[in-house]
Design a protein around this motif. Structure first.
Motif, PDB file in Angstrom:
ATOM      1  N   UNK A 129       2.728   8.269  -3.941  1.00  0.00           N
ATOM      2  CA  UNK A 129       2.494   9.044  -4.954  1.00  0.00           C
ATOM      3  C   UNK A 129       3.766   9.154  -5.858  1.00  0.00           C
ATOM      4  N   UNK A 130       4.065   8.268  -6.441  1.00  0.00           N
ATOM      5  CA  UNK A 130       5.392   8.234  -7.241  1.00  0.00           C
ATOM      6  C   UNK A 130       4.940   7.584  -8.491  1.00  0.00           C
ATOM      7  N   UNK A 131       3.693   7.044  -8.839  1.00  0.00           N
ATOM      8  CA  UNK A 131       3.443   6.679 -10.374  1.00  0.00           C
ATOM      9  C   UNK A 131       1.902   6.385 -10.123  1.00  0.00           C
ATOM     10  N   UNK A 132       1.482   5.802 -11.599  1.00  0.00           N
ATOM     11  CA  UNK A 132       0.205   5.280 -11.528  1.00  0.00           C
ATOM     12  C   UNK A 132      -0.004   4.049 -10.913  1.00  0.00           C
ATOM     13  N   UNK A 133      -1.332   3.749 -10.335  1.00  0.00           N
ATOM     14  CA  UNK A 133      -1.315   2.555  -9.772  1.00  0.00           C
ATOM     15  C   UNK A 133      -1.296   1.240 -10.674  1.00  0.00           C
ATOM     16  N   UNK A 134      -0.446   0.341 -10.077  1.00  0.00           N
ATOM     17  CA  UNK A 134      -0.366  -1.126 -10.933  1.00  0.00           C
ATOM     18  C   UNK A 134      -1.280  -2.013 -10.584  1.00  0.00           C
ATOM     19  N   UNK A 135      -1.230  -3.062 -11.381  1.00  0.00           N
ATOM     20  CA  UNK A 135      -2.287  -4.290 -10.922  1.00  0.00           C
ATOM     21  C   UNK A 135      -2.210  -4.616  -9.351  1.00  0.00           C
ATOM     22  N   UNK A 136      -0.953  -4.451  -9.161  1.00  0.00           N
ATOM     23  CA  UNK A 136      -1.067  -5.085  -7.438  1.00  0.00           C
ATOM     24  C   UNK A 136      -1.893  -4.111  -6.499  1.00  0.00           C
ATOM     25  N   UNK A 137      -1.908  -2.796  -6.948  1.00  0.00           N
ATOM     26  CA  UNK A 137      -2.711  -1.916  -6.033  1.00  0.00           C
ATOM     27  C   UNK A 137      -4.204  -2.079  -6.620  1.00  0.00           C
ATOM     28  N   UNK A 138      -4.400  -2.663  -7.900  1.00  0.00           N
ATOM     29  CA  UNK A 138      -5.656  -3.064  -8.152  1.00  0.00           C
ATOM     30  C   UNK A 138      -6.260  -4.106  -7.366  1.00  0.00           C
ATOM     31  N   UNK A 139      -5.368  -5.118  -6.978  1.00  0.00           N
ATOM     32  CA  UNK A 139      -6.016  -6.239  -6.295  1.00  0.00           C
ATOM     33  C   UNK A 139      -6.081  -5.952  -4.779  1.00  0.00           C
ATOM     34  N   UNK A 340      -2.278  -5.349   2.313  1.00  0.00           N
ATOM     35  CA  UNK A 340      -1.107  -4.947   1.896  1.00  0.00           C
ATOM     36  C   UNK A 340      -0.458  -6.168   0.968  1.00  0.00           C
ATOM     37  N   UNK A 341       0.753  -5.875   0.256  1.00  0.00           N
ATOM     38  CA  UNK A 341       1.135  -7.023  -0.472  1.00  0.00           C
ATOM     39  C   UNK A 341       2.299  -7.946   0.428  1.00  0.00           C
ATOM     40  N   UNK A 342       2.579  -9.066   0.225  1.00  0.00           N
ATOM     41  CA  UNK A 342       3.322  -9.617   1.226  1.00  0.00           C
ATOM     42  C   UNK A 342       4.659  -9.268   1.355  1.00  0.00           C
ATOM     43  N   UNK A 343       5.063  -8.213   0.713  1.00  0.00           N
ATOM     44  CA  UNK A 343       6.356  -7.569   0.847  1.00  0.00           C
ATOM     45  C   UNK A 343       6.485  -6.900   2.069  1.00  0.00           C
ATOM     46  N   UNK A 373      -0.453 -11.836  -2.368  1.00  0.00           N
ATOM     47  CA  UNK A 373       0.711 -12.041  -3.020  1.00  0.00           C
ATOM     48  C   UNK A 373       0.748 -11.321  -4.406  1.00  0.00           C
ATOM     49  N   UNK A 374       1.720 -11.490  -5.202  1.00  0.00           N
ATOM     50  CA  UNK A 374       1.820 -10.545  -6.532  1.00  0.00           C
ATOM     51  C   UNK A 374       0.849 -11.088  -7.383  1.00  0.00           C
TER      52      UNK A 374
END
Length: 572
Positions: A129-139, A340-343, A373-374
């Motif tokens: 909860x440190x910022x709005x959701x970005x497109x990665x979160x959208x994916x 989750x992201x590949x990171x 992936x990104x």
RNA sequence: GCCCCCGUAGCUCAGUGGAUAGAGCGACCGCCUCCUAAGCGGUAGGUCGCAGGUUCAACUCCUGCCGGGGGCACCA
């Protein structure tokens, strides 16, 4: 349908003369959809598999098997083709049976109860909860929600879970960033430190805090800002709540709902982290070195041991992660899937090792991971960098506002998770066929339109007449459409097994294509009552499957296509 | 250096060890007196990154290279 063919083949194998195949050979019967309609509906390679151990010519062996296949009203023709494939052609009765199932089951067509009693938790988005959701979160949201829906379609009780990392360094940075903004500092000022959040939303939160506004996340108590600029704890609580609220709004707009929210901070306050550490120490898989506590993850396949408790006494991130996954197991989820992201790749071995070290019966591969992936965002031919810290990134909200929820959701699940996704804003903004979702939705709307026309002409759709005349559907386009429709249950099974929602997106694109082709080649509202109703049955079944599939992806199935262009023209 | 993923048509991508490797976009040529042309039909476009291996059969599995991305901290 597939299983019915498998049973036929198994029955044939069982009554083959004993001298043909050695008794110690037990092949697995594989029945597959044919790629080419000329090869019938299903094929098996069993004769090719058995040719070598049986020391027989595969085609001769195939003939011996075919001779043993019991008669079935579902199959009109069985032939041997190519090097020794056995091809099965379905009878009209078989088609009719399956089309009837689509009508009878309706929205439940494609569902089964295979997963009954096996609870699954799908964790996704889990944004800090440190910022709005970005497109990665959208994916992640699109993927996770579709996966959960697929699992539900196969009968698994599914819980959608959001894990909040509301403890740790980032949250501290968030609070400090808001405090700095409240004091009038800006990114770039000498007082502004590296790692602080530079986005404009930080200023908004700071302003609201100073204005003593009240916010609340859906699951918590409302929090009123004190406005006291030196109270970092108050700022932190307020900022976290603001951002959780904002993320809730984004997800709601995206049509994604969660069943449970799990807060990292609760793992500390409930003592679950400490309990986990004690259990790990008791397990004998830990040791002290350099004033830190280490876990021997190498005992469980990791390439080196990992620090659990740093020399300053605090835990590394994976300790609460292990504690968190213990709760998933203890809450009765025999399967856990993390999107989750590949990171996050590096964490997999550690979390699994920690769970194994506890030795409390958790299966080895627990939890499952679907890593994506990104998402690269292109605008005007240039990449827009995604970076929370930089504060300049495309949000889920932006995408929805620009191209609509349906298009964003369909787009984001239309590719394999592990392939990089290029989201071209200009392309997505462009109207028309670029967005495959329109193509699929249009097919659905077209069927609806056909039935509206039917009604206007004073005619009705008589399902029974259609069913008794299903054998009139002899056109290649009709056969192709039927083949595709009856494949739907298998498709769902495969997509669920592989945890790949993109298979469904591709299927829907192909089904829509089959329909559009058929639509252009033939008319449905014709004078011949028998053929008319047979065709109406077919297109009604198509509509049903389109609706069912789109629903699983979280995309609407409109009865009419609203012209974007007309809407835009109307605004001007 | 080590680990994971990817490499298929000009572009974006499908392709559970099987039969002649497929879509969409872009390009080119056609189709509205006809249930919505947001559609359909056709043409062009390929050494499936390279080299070995396993197999009756490899785009698919294994090994090694080459190229791209990500991950490898007492960061989360």
């Amino acid at each position: 349908m597939k299983y019915q063919i498998e049973r036929l083949v198994q029955a044939a194998l069982a009554c083959l003369p004993p001298d043909i195949v050695p008794a110690d050979v037990h092949p697995t019967v594989e029945v597959e959809r044919t790629r080419d309609a000329a090869h019938g509906d299903f094929a098996t390679n069993i004769a090719l598999q058995l040719a070598k151990p049986a020391r027989k010519n595969p085609r001769q062996l195939a003939q011996a098997i075919v001779d043993c296949i019991p008669a079935s009203e579902l199959v009109t023709k069985i032939e041997i083709a190519g090097p020794g494939f056995i091809n099965f052609h379905f009878s009209p009765q078989a088609y009719q049976q399956e089309l009837s199932r689509i009508f009878d089951l309706g929205v439940a067509y494609g569902y089964n109860k295979r997963g009954a009693g096996q609870s699954v938790v799908v964790e996704f988005v889990s944004a800090n909860p440190t910022g709005p959701l970005h497109v990665g979160h959208g994916r992640q949201a699109a993927l996770g929600d579709a996966l959960a829906a697929l699992l539900q379609s196969q009968g698994y009780p599914v819980s959608r879970e959001f894990y909040y990392n509301d403890a740790g360094v980032q949250i501290q940075n968030l609070a400090l960033s808001v405090q700095a903004r409240a004091r009038g500092y800006k990114p770039g000022d000498p007082e502004w430190q590296e790692g602080w959040y530079a986005g404009e939303y930080i200023q908004d939160i700071a302003n609201d805090f100073l204005a003593r506004k009240t916010v609340h996340a859906f699951d918590g108590e409302p929090i009123r800002a004190s406005g006291k600029i030196d109270d970092l704890d108050a700022i932190r609580r307020f900022a976290v709540t603001c951002l959780r609220h904002e993320q809730d709004m984004d997800l709601q707009k995206f049509g994604v709902r969660f069943d449970t929210y799990y807060l990292e901070s609760s793992l500390y306050s409930d003592g679950k982290v400490d309990t986990t550490v004690q259990s790990l120490i008791a397990s004998g898989h830990t040791y002290e070195k350099d004033n830190a506590l280490w876990l021997k993850t190498t005992d469980f396949g990791d390439d080196k041991d990992r620090v659990m408790r740093k020399s300053d006494g605090t835990y590394t991130y994976f300790v609460p992660d292990v504690a968190y996954h213990v709760t998933k197991w203890q809450r009765g989820f025999c399967r856990a899937i993390n999107v989750q992201g590949t990171d996050h790749h590096g964490t997999i071995a550690r979390v699994r090792a920690g769970l194994q070290a506890l030795n409390i019966g958790i299966p080895k591969g627990y939890p499952d991971y679907v890593l994506h992936k990104m998402v690269k965002v292109m605008r005007g031919g240039e990449e827009v960098k995604i970076s929370k810290r930089a504060g300049s990134y495309v949000t889920v909200r932006d995408l929805i506002d620009w191209v609509g929820r349906d298009a964003v959701r369909f787009f984001l699940v239309s590719r394999k998770a592990d392939s990089e996704f290029v989201f071209d804003i200009d392309l997505a903004l462009a109207e028309g066929e670029e967005n495959p979702v329109y193509y699929v939705q249009y097919a659905h709307a077209r069927v609806c339109s056909v039935f509206r026309q039917l009604q206007e002409k004073g005619l009705t759709h008589e399902r029974d007449i259609g069913e008794t005349n299903v054998d009139l559907l002899t056109e290649p386009h009709e056969k192709a459409l039927i083949r595709r429709l009856t494949y739907y249950p298998e498709l769902l099974e495969n997509a669920t097994h592989d945890l790949e929602p993109h298979q469904l997106a591709h299927y829907l694109r192909e089904l829509a294509g089959d329909f559009h082709t058929y639509y252009n080649a033939h008319k449905f509202i014709i004078d011949d009552v028998k053929l008319r109703n047979a065709r109406l049955n077919l297109v009604a079944a198509t509509r049903q499957v389109l609706e069912n599939g789109l629903k699983l992806l979280g995309v609407s199935a409109p009865e009419k296509m609203e012209s974007k262009k007309a809407a835009t023209a109307g605004e001007q």
